[in-house]
Design a protein around this motif. Structure first.
Motif, short mmCIF file in Angstrom:
data_model
loop_
_atom_site.label_atom_id
_atom_site.label_comp_id
_atom_site.label_asym_id
_atom_site.label_seq_id
_atom_site.Cartn_x
_atom_site.Cartn_y
_atom_site.Cartn_z
N VAL A 27 -49.35 21.24 10.84
CA VAL A 27 -50.07 19.96 10.85
C VAL A 27 -49.13 18.82 11.22
O VAL A 27 -49.47 17.93 12.01
N LEU A 28 -47.92 18.85 10.65
CA LEU A 28 -46.94 17.79 10.93
C LEU A 28 -46.56 17.73 12.40
O LEU A 28 -46.11 16.69 12.89
N ALA A 29 -46.70 18.83 13.11
CA ALA A 29 -46.34 18.86 14.53
C ALA A 29 -47.37 18.18 15.41
O ALA A 29 -47.13 17.92 16.60
N ARG A 30 -48.54 17.88 14.86
CA ARG A 30 -49.60 17.25 15.65
C ARG A 30 -49.36 15.76 15.79
O ARG A 30 -48.79 15.10 14.92
N ASP A 31 -49.80 15.22 16.90
CA ASP A 31 -49.69 13.77 17.14
C ASP A 31 -50.87 13.04 16.52
O ASP A 31 -51.94 13.62 16.27
N GLY A 32 -50.69 11.75 16.32
CA GLY A 32 -51.78 10.88 15.88
C GLY A 32 -52.18 11.04 14.44
O GLY A 32 -53.28 10.64 14.05
N LEU A 33 -51.30 11.61 13.60
CA LEU A 33 -51.62 11.75 12.18
C LEU A 33 -51.56 10.41 11.48
O LEU A 33 -50.75 9.55 11.80
N LYS A 34 -52.41 10.24 10.49
CA LYS A 34 -52.35 9.04 9.67
C LYS A 34 -51.09 9.10 8.80
O LYS A 34 -50.63 10.17 8.40
N ILE A 40 -37.34 16.53 12.23
CA ILE A 40 -36.38 15.58 12.80
C ILE A 40 -37.10 14.54 13.65
O ILE A 40 -36.75 13.35 13.63
N ASN A 41 -38.11 14.97 14.37
CA ASN A 41 -38.85 14.02 15.22
C ASN A 41 -39.55 12.93 14.42
O ASN A 41 -39.82 11.84 14.94
N HIS A 42 -39.84 13.20 13.17
CA HIS A 42 -40.48 12.19 12.33
C HIS A 42 -39.53 11.04 11.98
O HIS A 42 -39.97 10.02 11.43
N LEU A 43 -38.24 11.19 12.31
CA LEU A 43 -37.30 10.08 12.13
C LEU A 43 -37.62 8.91 13.05
O LEU A 43 -37.16 7.79 12.82
#
Length: 687
Positions: free
Chosen positions: A89-96, A131-134
């Motif tokens: 789920v975290l890998a998906r774009d556009g998450l709230k 890491i991308n969530h940084l």
């Protein structure tokens, strides 16, 4: 299942204790499997809600995130597939943002101290997702702890993070103008960076700005006043500065002064005595060691001297540190300048222009200074300064009884003793003024018992009582160096402070003539200083042939005087020395029949044998003189040792032949005869 049902089930079936009190051994058999099965319908519900696009998924993951704080649910979250589901789920774009926050919480808690879940993160290549969530700075308070929980104590993740260039992401964030929004997480940034440095190749992948960013943050508000943050940031800088490329950049770039300012701040701004927390004290102590090691590496780099000569601001900073009352700065100054003084040119400038030795003399003369590291650093630096011949007399005050000689008695600090006697040796080597200083009486008062003692006694005493072979060796070399000077220069200039000798008839002298003043003065010195046993150590030790070679040379010099040869006679009486003499001259091990009693003495001895004048004349006819060997040329050293030993034996036979016991006389005569034949044959062959 609804979010409320999930919450109730997690609470009801959990361990119901805090993470620090959870004990897996108290669980019933099959508890983990049972919890995993209870999560199967939860996972199904999550998938259904996610597929439908319902916003209820955020509330469900929030309840799961809360439940993941219970250690008992960590493995079941992984085994049931819930962890893997929310990683995807975290890998998906556009998450709230709320969904991202709670999913990160679930991942971070599930991976805390749980390698099986960390492995699942790695197997699914999900580390890059986290890491991308940084990129979203608002998520930093959650993303950084998650990364730490995955990386700590788990090397596969550390290596993957390093290869994913996590350092560059973190350094960019630490350089961000928005840093104030997540400044409280700086210690976690630093812990992660330290973990990365343990991985091969990390320093080559890291941002070249790593050291600068860490040091600038450390010396800026609020970190400069926050001990924990300061320690964390500077530890990062020191860790990356263990790499040669970072060291080179520091030396050649403008950041060196920043590093020195950080070093100064670390040692002057924080008072370790006032720190109550034991862990913080340990961390600060470790940081001090890391900074000193970094300073040693950087100043020891061959580039350093060319980039920062003595007139530079950097070198002047080190000289200023010597004048400081701060022991750690003084130690650092000694270490840095010691690394700079690896050439005679720099060493002479430090003494003759910058007077770097002056504060060190005050330091070493202060009986209240007992810091072993400081004393050792100061003397190690002075050892470099004492190498150039021109500097030795200028450093002579170090040999005053209240300075270096006092340190020879510090039995509680063996390393200080070793450095002190080693520095003493360097100061007296080929330096008559310094030999005169160390041989001078400890008191000018004729009525004082110290009148008959000198600092030479302290060297002899150290050799006798020390258990450390390097210390005993340095003491023996120092005594040998003193004897060499005494037998290479006018005695009147070296031993002027003893009682004026009365000219008497030397009863032992075969010439039975008056004994001159110099010989009486030298004889008086040797009668008060038992140097024989110390000198014999240089011959009996087997580890360093070059030092044994140096001893044969000095023995040959000493035997040119009556009083010097008397000392060597006593040396030859000591266990094993005759064996070494025979080996040095003939090249073969001595037979038992060739070795006389070690207790033979010339005192009161009468010999039925008489010295063979023809043997002595043959040896003297070779025209041999005492000479130093080149330890780099083994064959040459063997030849020179033989010739020096022959000179010694010949002089002993000439001066003492009539007083030697018969067996000892016979051994020396045989040695000279065989050695003369060998030398003569070698000379004939070479011509």
């Amino acid at each position: 299942m609804s979010p409320r049902e999930i919450e109730e089930m997690l609470q009801r079936e959990g361990s119901q204790v805090s993470p620090d009190k959870y004990d897996e051994t108290t669980e019933t058999v099959g508890a983990t499997q049972r919890r995993t099965e209870l999560l199967i319908p939860v996972l199904a519900a999550c998938r259904e809600v996610w597929t439908s696009g319902s916003e209820e998924i955020e509330l469900m993951v929030e309840k799961l995130g809360d439940g993941s704080r219970d250690v008992a649910w960590r493995v079941p979250f992984g085994d049931s597939g819930i962890l893997e589901f929310f990683l995807r789920v975290l890998a998906r774009d556009g998450l709230k943002q709320g969904l991202q926050i709670h999913a990160l919480r679930l991942v971070g808690n599930s991976c805390a101290d749980t390698d099986v879940n960390r492995a699942r993160v790695m197997q699914g290549n999900h580390l890059a997702t986290i890491i991308n969530h940084l990129q979203d700075k608002s998520l930093i308070p959650f993303t950084i702890p998650v990364l730490f929980n995955i990386l700590v104590d788990y090397e596969p993740a550390q290596l993957a993070a390093s290869e994913a260039n996590l350092n560059q992401r973190l350094i960019a964030l630490l350089s961000s103008p928005n840093l104030a929004n997540f400044v409280v997480f700086i210690p976690y940034f630093c812990k992660i960076l330290i973990l990365l440095t343990s991985q091969e190749g990390e320093t080559s992948r890291a941002s070249p700005n790593t050291v600068e960013v860490a040091l600038r943050l450390a010396t800026s508000m609020p970190s400069r006043d926050d001990l924990d943050d300061f320690i964390s940031l500077v530890t990062v800088a020191a860790a990356y500065l263990s790499d040669e490329n970072f060291q080179t950049a520091l030396i050649q770039g403008p950041l060196l002064q920043l590093f020195l300012s950080t070093f100064y701040h670390a040692h002057t701004h924080f008072n370790m005595v006032q720190v109550d927390d034991a862990d913080t004290v340990a961390a600060l102590t470790k940081l001090y060691a890391a900074l000193l090691n970094t300073l040693a590496d950087v100043t020891g780099n061959d580039l350093f001297v060319s980039c920062h000569p003595l007139q530079s601001q950097v070198a002047q900073t080190f000289l200023a540190w010597l004048q400081s009352s701060n022991p750690q700065l003084q130690t650092a100054g000694c270490l840095a300048l010691g690394n700079l003084s690896r050439s005679d040119e720099v060493s002479m400038a430090l003494v003759q222009i910058h007077f770097a030795h002056t504060p060190l003399m005050r330091l070493l003369s202060n009986p209240e200074i007992v810091d072993a590291q400081l004393l050792h650093s100061a003397m190690s630096f002075l050892k470099n300064l004492a190498i150039p011949v021109q500097n030795k007399p200028l450093l002579g005050s170090l040999l005053d009884v209240g300075c270096i000689p006092r340190l020879l008695s510090l039995d509680t600090s063996p390393q200080v003793q070793f450095t002190a006697v080693s520095l003493t040796r360097l100061l007296v080597v080929n330096c008559p003024p310094n030999v005169a200083r160390i041989c001078a009486p400890l008191s000018a008062d004729p009525a004082s018992s110290a009148r008959e003692r000198s600092s030479v006694h302290a060297i002899i005493a150290l050799h006798e009582r020390s258990d450390a072979e390097p210390t005993r060796l340095e003491a023996a070399r120092a005594i040998a160096a003193i004897c060499r000077v005494l037998h290479s220069n006018p005695i009147a200039t070296l031993l002027p402070d003893w009682e004026p000798p009365v000219v008497e008839i030397d009863a032992d002298s075969p010439e039975s003539g008056p004994m001159d003043a110099d010989n009486q003065r030298l004889g008086y010195f040797y009668s008060k200083h038992d140097v024989g046993r110390v000198l014999s150590f240089l011959i009996s030790q087997q580890k360093w042939p070059s030092l044994r070679s140096e001893a044969w040379f000095i023995f040959a010099l000493m035997c040119r005087s009556k009083e010097g040869s008397r000392v060597i006679i006593t040396v030859l009486q000591m266990l094993g020395i005759i064996t070494e003499l025979i080996k040095a001259v003939t090249g073969r091990d001595a037979l038992p029949s060739e070795i006389g009693s070690s207790g033979d003495s010339i005192e009161g001895a009468s010999s039925s044998a008489s010295p063979d004048g023809q043997i002595t004349s043959m040896a003297e006819g070779l025209g041999l003189e005492p000479q130093q060997a080149d330890p780099k040329q083994r064959e040459s050293m063997i030849r020179v040792d033989r010739e020096n030993a022959l000179v010694m034996c010949t002089e002993l036979l000439r001066a003492w032949g009539h007083q030697l016991p018969g067996l000892r006389l016979s051994i020396l005569q045989d040695v000279v005869k065989e050695g003369t034949e060998i030398v003569a044959a070698q000379k004939a062959a070479s011509s």
